[in-house]
Design an enzyme around this catalytic site. Structure first.
Site, PDB file in Angstrom:
ATOM      1  N   LYS A  90      -4.580 -10.996  -9.783  1.00  0.00           N
ATOM      2  CA  LYS A  90      -5.777 -11.317  -9.004  1.00  0.00           C
ATOM      3  C   LYS A  90      -6.918 -10.381  -9.411  1.00  0.00           C
ATOM      4  CE  LYS A  90      -7.059 -12.101  -4.221  1.00  0.00           C
ATOM      5  NZ  LYS A  90      -6.724 -11.980  -2.817  1.00  0.00           N
ATOM      6  N   LYS A 148       0.832  -1.213   0.000  1.00  0.00           N
ATOM      7  CA  LYS A 148       0.000   0.000   0.000  1.00  0.00           C
ATOM      8  C   LYS A 148       0.861   1.254   0.000  1.00  0.00           C
ATOM      9  CE  LYS A 148      -4.451  -1.635   1.363  1.00  0.00           C
ATOM     10  NZ  LYS A 148      -5.684  -1.423   2.064  1.00  0.00           N
ATOM     11  N   LYS A 159     -10.955  -4.633  -8.397  1.00  0.00           N
ATOM     12  CA  LYS A 159     -11.719  -3.501  -8.906  1.00  0.00           C
ATOM     13  C   LYS A 159     -10.785  -2.458  -9.506  1.00  0.00           C
ATOM     14  CE  LYS A 159     -14.232  -0.635  -6.627  1.00  0.00           C
ATOM     15  NZ  LYS A 159     -14.998   0.072  -5.650  1.00  0.00           N
TER      16      LYS A 159
END
Ligand code: SF4
Length: 340
Positions: free
Chosen positions: A207, A126, A210
């Site tokens: 993977k 992140k 969205k």
């Protein structure tokens, strides 16, 4: 686990242990989320007191639009209720309606080793993706997650394999608390589903996600699903209809394993290897089977959009029940830590 803690974890509903899971606020839940999480939750409803929490505090650690947050929370609630998280079967509430989550986070912060937090894979990822906003909340995310879980003395946490490290961290924090202040919290176990935990995106490269726009949403209409599925990546060896393929390297076949019967999976595998079935027909068959699952969910979501009081009441009643448990925990934690 102490007798007091054991009694607590098993006394909140029919002697069943508590299970906690956080839900990211998004109505755009994709089939990867469904196969890896929601479908497994439905199988756990009978065995655990299931506590599902829409984690709006967690969202704040990443860049987000405050004007859209309520909409996202609402959409997440509706999609998950439509998928089966119904009143009477579980609790479903919004994290910020139970501020005890942040109070326990502060107490856990005083026990959490910063070296361990800095080594968390998700923090490192992140941080790379949020280079303009590497904030303390992002770093502290696993501590809030530990508080989410332990506030309810949850003994089980269903997660994907990428979250197992955070559950280990939660166990570590529970141990540290118990050593420092007295045996109180259980050490929860991670429940990692055997199948569906890693559905690849339609691009076949990463993977399903969205943000990578390689997904099928569970509320997508049949037209939209087909628009996305038709060009989806398959075995590149099948350049022509007559070329045989290998289902084991094709993401469409992985999806068949999640939505089709055993017989249909065998038919597809044999047909793929012998070029007896084309990718177009294989995808059509998959789509028909996916719609058997998603048509009722889409219809229910549309009904729930017309029943705001029903959704409000479920969220409010759940928050009330969760708050009661959270307050009880914090009263005891304050006593153990010398605050009161
Ligand atoms: S026939 Fe089906 S399993 Fe085989 S490559 Fe095409 S889409 Fe994939």
């Amino acid at each position: 686990m102490s007798a007091a803690s054991r009694n607590k974890t098993q006394s909140q509903g029919g002697g069943k242990p508590n299970l906690f899971s956080g839900i990211q606020p998004s109505g755009d839940i994709h089939i990867g989320n469904y196969c890896g999480a929601i479908r497994n939750w439905l199988n756990l409803l009978d065995d655990y007191n299931c506590i599902f929490c829409i984690v709006d505090y967690h969202v704040m650690a990443s860049n987000y639009d405050p004007k859209q947050l309520q909409k996202r929370v609402r959409a997440a609630a509706i999609t998950n209720i439509a998928a089966g998280l119904e009143p009477g079967k579980c609790l479903l509430f919004i994290q910020s309606q139970v501020p005890e989550h942040t109070e326990l986070t502060w107490i856990f912060n005083t026990l959490a080793p910063i070296g361990l937090l800095g080594r968390m894979t998700q923090f490192k990822e992140k941080s790379r993706n949020n280079e303009d906003n590497i904030n303390a909340g992002l770093f502290d995310y696993p501590v809030l997650q530990a508080a989410d879980i332990l506030l309810y003395h949850a003994q089980a946490v269903p997660v994907g394999d990428d979250q197992v490290q955070h559950i280990e961290f939660t166990r570590d924090l529970a141990r540290k608390f118990n050593i420092r202040f007295g045996d109180y919290f259980p050490e929860p176990k991670a429940l990692v589903p055997k199948s569906g935990a890693r559905i690849m995106g339609l691009d076949g490269q990463s993977k399903m996600s969205k943000s990578l726009i390689n997904y099928i949403g569970i509320l997508d209409t049949p037209e939209v699903i087909w628009e996305k599925l038709r060009p989806a990546f398959t075995d590149p060896a099948r350049l022509r209809r007559t070329d045989p393929g290998d289902p084991l390297i094709c993401n469409i076949y992985t999806l068949h394993e999640n939505f089709s019967t055993k017989e249909e999976q065998e038919e597809v595998a044999t047909g793929c290897r012998s070029a007896g079935i084309g990718c177009f027909d294989c995808k059509k068959k998959l789509m028909d089977n996916m719609l058997k699952v998603f048509d009722p969910i889409r219809e229910r979501a549309s009904e729930l959009n017309e029943q705001p009081e029903f959704v409000d009441e479920f969220l409010a009643e759940s928050a009330k029940a969760a708050k009661k448990q959270a307050q009880d925990t914090m009263t005891e934690v304050r006593q153990l830590t010398g605050l009161r």
